[in-house]
Design a protein around this motif. Structure first.
Motif, PDB file in Angstrom:
ATOM      1  N   ALA A  27       0.802  -1.217   0.000  1.00 41.55           N
ATOM      2  CA  ALA A  27       0.000   0.000   0.000  1.00 41.55           C
ATOM      3  C   ALA A  27       0.833   1.266   0.000  1.00 41.55           C
ATOM      4  N   THR A  28       2.107   1.179   0.350  1.00 40.24           N
ATOM      5  CA  THR A  28       2.895   2.408   0.415  1.00 40.24           C
ATOM      6  C   THR A  28       4.018   2.460  -0.597  1.00 40.24           C
ATOM      7  N   GLY A  29       4.056   1.527  -1.543  1.00 34.99           N
ATOM      8  CA  GLY A  29       5.151   1.554  -2.494  1.00 34.99           C
ATOM      9  C   GLY A  29       4.798   0.980  -3.829  1.00 34.99           C
ATOM     10  N   GLU A  30       5.815   0.708  -4.629  1.00 34.79           N
ATOM     11  CA  GLU A  30       5.631   0.191  -5.983  1.00 34.79           C
ATOM     12  C   GLU A  30       6.178  -1.207  -6.091  1.00 34.79           C
ATOM     13  N   ARG A  31       5.912  -1.829  -7.199  1.00 35.29           N
ATOM     14  CA  ARG A  31       6.420  -3.166  -7.457  1.00 35.29           C
ATOM     15  C   ARG A  31       6.785  -3.238  -8.927  1.00 35.29           C
ATOM     16  N   GLY A  32       8.024  -3.492  -9.220  1.00 35.35           N
ATOM     17  CA  GLY A  32       8.446  -3.618 -10.597  1.00 35.35           C
ATOM     18  C   GLY A  32       8.400  -2.326 -11.367  1.00 35.35           C
ATOM     19  N   GLY A  33       8.389  -1.193 -10.681  1.00 34.58           N
ATOM     20  CA  GLY A  33       8.400   0.094 -11.370  1.00 34.58           C
ATOM     21  C   GLY A  33       7.085   0.462 -12.007  1.00 34.58           C
ATOM     22  N   GLN A  34       5.980  -0.302 -11.770  1.00 32.16           N
ATOM     23  CA  GLN A  34       4.716   0.025 -12.391  1.00 32.16           C
ATOM     24  C   GLN A  34       4.242   1.381 -11.904  1.00 32.16           C
ATOM     25  N   GLY A  35       3.783   2.192 -12.831  1.00 28.37           N
ATOM     26  CA  GLY A  35       3.265   3.502 -12.487  1.00 28.37           C
ATOM     27  C   GLY A  35       4.315   4.572 -12.561  1.00 28.37           C
ATOM     28  N   GLY A  36       5.588   4.236 -12.609  1.00 18.51           N
ATOM     29  CA  GLY A  36       6.622   5.246 -12.647  1.00 18.51           C
ATOM     30  C   GLY A  36       7.021   5.583 -14.064  1.00 18.51           C
ATOM     31  N   GLY A  37       7.168   6.863 -14.386  1.00 16.29           N
ATOM     32  CA  GLY A  37       7.707   7.295 -15.660  1.00 16.29           C
ATOM     33  C   GLY A  37       6.829   7.022 -16.856  1.00 16.29           C
ATOM     34  N   ARG A  38       5.520   6.869 -16.646  1.00 14.48           N
ATOM     35  CA  ARG A  38       4.627   6.570 -17.746  1.00 14.48           C
ATOM     36  C   ARG A  38       3.471   7.550 -17.783  1.00 14.48           C
ATOM     37  N   SER A  39       2.945   7.770 -18.993  1.00 12.25           N
ATOM     38  CA  SER A  39       1.821   8.685 -19.149  1.00 12.25           C
ATOM     39  C   SER A  39       0.560   8.088 -18.554  1.00 12.25           C
ATOM     40  N   ALA A  40      -0.443   8.938 -18.386  1.00 15.94           N
ATOM     41  CA  ALA A  40      -1.726   8.456 -17.882  1.00 15.94           C
ATOM     42  C   ALA A  40      -2.296   7.386 -18.795  1.00 15.94           C
ATOM     43  N   TYR A 154     -19.218  15.313   1.470  1.00 17.23           N
ATOM     44  CA  TYR A 154     -18.437  14.728   0.370  1.00 17.23           C
ATOM     45  C   TYR A 154     -16.959  15.083   0.511  1.00 17.23           C
ATOM     46  N   THR A 155     -16.670  16.354   0.745  1.00 19.35           N
ATOM     47  CA  THR A 155     -15.269  16.768   0.871  1.00 19.35           C
ATOM     48  C   THR A 155     -14.637  16.206   2.140  1.00 19.35           C
ATOM     49  N   ALA A 156     -15.434  16.060   3.204  1.00 17.18           N
ATOM     50  CA  ALA A 156     -14.904  15.459   4.432  1.00 17.18           C
ATOM     51  C   ALA A 156     -14.523  14.010   4.197  1.00 17.18           C
ATOM     52  N   ALA A 157     -15.371  13.296   3.465  1.00 19.86           N
ATOM     53  CA  ALA A 157     -15.074  11.890   3.180  1.00 19.86           C
ATOM     54  C   ALA A 157     -13.800  11.774   2.355  1.00 19.86           C
ATOM     55  N   TRP A 158     -13.699  12.555   1.279  1.00 19.47           N
ATOM     56  CA  TRP A 158     -12.518  12.430   0.419  1.00 19.47           C
ATOM     57  C   TRP A 158     -11.249  12.958   1.094  1.00 19.47           C
ATOM     58  N   THR A 159     -11.404  13.903   2.007  1.00 19.88           N
ATOM     59  CA  THR A 159     -10.242  14.368   2.766  1.00 19.88           C
ATOM     60  C   THR A 159      -9.662  13.222   3.592  1.00 19.88           C
ATOM     61  N   GLN A 160     -10.551  12.442   4.220  1.00 19.31           N
ATOM     62  CA  GLN A 160     -10.089  11.320   5.033  1.00 19.31           C
ATOM     63  C   GLN A 160      -9.534  10.180   4.173  1.00 19.31           C
ATOM     64  N   ILE A 161     -10.214   9.874   3.051  1.00 15.21           N
ATOM     65  CA  ILE A 161      -9.740   8.801   2.173  1.00 15.21           C
ATOM     66  C   ILE A 161      -8.382   9.169   1.584  1.00 15.21           C
ATOM     67  N   ALA A 162      -8.292  10.410   1.094  1.00 14.63           N
ATOM     68  CA  ALA A 162      -7.027  10.865   0.508  1.00 14.63           C
ATOM     69  C   ALA A 162      -5.910  10.833   1.538  1.00 14.63           C
ATOM     70  N   GLY A 163      -6.220  11.225   2.775  1.00 12.49           N
ATOM     71  CA  GLY A 163      -5.198  11.205   3.820  1.00 12.49           C
ATOM     72  C   GLY A 163      -4.737   9.792   4.138  1.00 12.49           C
ATOM     73  N   ALA A 164      -5.687   8.852   4.170  1.00  7.86           N
ATOM     74  CA  ALA A 164      -5.343   7.470   4.504  1.00  7.86           C
ATOM     75  C   ALA A 164      -4.454   6.830   3.445  1.00  7.86           C
ATOM     76  N   PHE A 165      -4.622   7.234   2.190  1.00  4.55           N
ATOM     77  CA  PHE A 165      -3.867   6.627   1.091  1.00  4.55           C
ATOM     78  C   PHE A 165      -2.844   7.593   0.477  1.00  4.55           C
ATOM     79  N   ARG A 166      -2.494   8.625   1.215  1.00  4.30           N
ATOM     80  CA  ARG A 166      -1.631   9.677   0.696  1.00  4.30           C
ATOM     81  C   ARG A 166      -0.316   9.148   0.130  1.00  4.30           C
ATOM     82  N   ASP A 167       0.253   8.164   0.787  1.00  7.54           N
ATOM     83  CA  ASP A 167       1.557   7.656   0.375  1.00  7.54           C
ATOM     84  C   ASP A 167       1.480   6.273  -0.276  1.00  7.54           C
ATOM     85  N   SER A 168       0.273   5.872  -0.665  1.00  4.32           N
ATOM     86  CA  SER A 168       0.117   4.558  -1.304  1.00  4.32           C
ATOM     87  C   SER A 168       0.687   4.568  -2.715  1.00  4.32           C
ATOM     88  N   SER A 169       0.951   3.388  -3.205  1.00  3.02           N
ATOM     89  CA  SER A 169       1.473   3.197  -4.552  1.00  3.02           C
ATOM     90  C   SER A 169       0.677   3.986  -5.576  1.00  3.02           C
TER      91      SER A 169
END
Length: 568
Positions: A27-40, A154-169
């Motif tokens: 939940a806090t990192g990457e695996r095999g470089g997926q997601g790094g250095g690539r376009s959306a 709505y913003t309170a919910a997403w503030t908490q969700i975003a905070g919980a996953f702030r450093d996730s992969s």
């Protein structure tokens, strides 16, 4: 708003690049470089194909088991990855786990459980998409009348969700809301404004939370997640205004509605159903993908699956999914199969319909050959005639026709003239020698690529229905199906005054909703929902249409709550 839509038509959205991620797996990192250095777009491409963990964290009730599915295990996620899926959408209904205003605190145990499952999925090498799901109709839909309250929650919910996953992969994506709509709005203009406000607030909250959320891919839906052009244009305007290269558009697709639920006589994957699909995918591609905005079809399937996967006949179902997968691939759209537990066993890790899975999986890579039908009917009491199927090779060549391990011989057992495959009467006579009702043999048509097309050779006689008595609460009609299967049912008033039952604009009723066969029990049920829209004191003529082409007539008479049925 209109000016922004015009602007998008002239611009190419920037593709951007995701910065390389360092750190551990999970939940806090990457695996095999997926997601790094690539376009959306590259990342969304890498998510194909996807699968939905439906009716679990989105279920209304105490926990993830409230709608009958078991608790999620890491073994389930490992098996989803082993089936070839590269991403998983995890719908979550957050509101039922939120406390009161002004903080709207999400239950910590719920948030931690979602984090645990997201972490497992990431560790299994899956991309993960989490969202806000049934909140859309539970409380977000009330935004026109309770604007500030809904927006704060709505913003309170997403503030908490975003905070919980702030450093996730960065292989974790957020989707702002599922199938949004607004009750009591003044019309399209207000709907568009509210939809823009929600998406913009979601974007601001997540981006403002920092960490990996500053560049995380964010998924924005249209109103209703509809692919109507007006809805696509509204989202295009929002995307142009936000001007963020790490945004993804999403819509849902459940097919041409009459085919998807089997109503109005749309029993086949015909040109109308095919054109509906191509029109939708073309619009989405031209509005977004062709202009640099990736698209995720966040849910796809058939709406009739909500009642039974038999609502749409097997061969027609397979042709739909074959075409959908290939056309999505051609238009560079990532698809995520909706599965509420009815497709892939959550504890057995087996498919309830392996043929459906094989067809879907094949479509991710190649086009498979199909045919006009997967059924050949041979009348039990008579001599068969030659049977002809029209092939759709999809760019392939027919290599062989087999019965089990035995190859049928061209010129002796069958002939192929262009795209017309004719199985000789003598071959059918041999294959149905047992004369048992139902499938006597299965022919396997193997093409140069893709999965084989299977054709059932079925021995049948005209079905027989019997007299019955019941109430408007439901009528059970005894039926001897004699190897045949029910395709659809017509219902009209005997006095010629029109169509009877639900969906009065058509004589052909909705399969599984207005009528339902049970082949094992030998009966056809007409539920209360059918009689709710049948006039008291009326006589209704039913016509049962079977896949062999046979039809059977039946007469209903309603008097108060009493219903009688007469065969013939």
């Amino acid at each position: 708003m209109a000016a922004l839509v015009v602007l998008l038509g002239l611009m190419v959205m920037p593709s951007g690049a995701l910065a390389a991620d360092a750190g551990t797996t999970g939940a806090t990192g990457e695996r095999g470089g997926q997601g790094g250095g690539r376009s959306a777009q590259d990342v969304v491409d890498a998510m194909q194909p996807g699968w939905n963990l439906g009716n679990t964290f989105d279920a209304i009730g105490a926990d993830e088991t409230a709608w009958g599915n078991p608790r999620v295990t890491r073994e389930l996620l490992r098996n989803i990855r082993a089936q070839g899926f590269r991403s998983i959408r995890i719908p979550v209904t957050w509101g039922q786990h939120q406390g009161p205003a002004p903080d709207y605190t999400i239950d910590p145990a719920t948030l931690e459980r979602v984090r645990e499952v997201v972490g497992w999925a990431l560790d299994e090498g899956l991309y993960v998409l989490i969202n806000m799901h049934h909140d859309s109709w539970q409380w977000v839909s009330g935004m026109p009348a309770r604007h500030d309250e809904v927006l704060d929650r709505y913003t309170a919910a997403w503030t908490q969700i975003a905070g919980a996953f702030r450093d996730s992969s960065r292989r974790l994506l957020f989707e702002s809301i599922n199938e949004p709509f607004f009750d009591g709005s003044s019309g399209d203009a207000q709907n568009a404004a509210l939809m823009h406000e929600l998406n913009a607030a979601f974007h601001a909250v997540v981006r403002g939370s920092g960490g990996r959320n500053a560049t995380r891919l964010l998924v924005l839906p249209t109103l209703h997640t509809s692919a109507d052009q007006a809805r696509l244009d509204e989202l295009a305007a929002t995307l142009a205004e936000l001007d963020d290269p790490r945004l993804v558009a999403t819509v849902h697709f459940y097919g041409f509605w009459p085919f998807s639920v089997n109503v109005a006589g749309h029993t086949r994957f015909d040109e109308t159903t095919r054109q509906d699909l191509t029109d939708v995918f073309d619009r989405v591609h031209e509005t977004f993908t062709a202009r640099g905005v990736p698209v995720i079809i966040g849910e796809y399937g058939l709406l009739g699956f909500d009642r039974s996967t038999d609502t749409v006949q097997q061969g027609e179902k397979l042709k739909f999914f074959e075409f959908l997968g290939n056309y999505a691939r051609a238009k560079r759209l990532t698809t995520m199969l909706w599965d509420n537990g009815q497709h892939f066993g959550r504890t057995t890790f087996e498919w309830s319909d392996p043929s459906l899975y094989r067809q879907i999986r094949s479509s991710w890579r190649v086009a498979s050959g199909t045919a006009s039908s997967d059924q050949i009917f041979v009348r039990r009491g008579g001599s068969p005639s030659d049977a002809t199927l029209t092939l759709n090779p999809n760019g392939n060549r027919l290599w062989s026709v087999r019965h089990g391990h035995r190859w049928l011989v061209h010129g002796r057992d069958y002939t192929l003239d262009g795209d017309r495959l004719t199985v000789f009467a003598a071959t059918l006579e041999r294959l149905t020698a047992a004369r048992e009702y139902g499938t006597n043999a299965v022919l396997t048509l193997r093409f140069s690529r893709g999965v084989p097309w299977e054709v059932k050779v079925i021995s049948h006689d005209t079905p027989v229905v019997a007299d019955a008595a019941g109430t408007t609460g439901g009528l059970v009609i005894p039926a001897a199906f004699h190897g045949d299967r029910l395709a659809t049912m017509e219902a009209v008033y005997a006095d010629g005054s029109g169509n009877a039952g639900p969906h009065g604009w058509t004589s052909y009723k909705e399969f599984g909703a207005a009528f339902a066969p049970d082949y094992d029990a030998g009966e056809i049920t007409l539920p209360a929902a059918f009689f709710d829209e049948v006039r008291d004191g009326s006589t209704v003529l039913l016509t049962f249409h079977f896949w062999s082409g046979d039809t059977v007539e039946y007469t209903l008479t309603r008097s108060g709550t009493t219903v009688t049925g007469t065969a013939g």
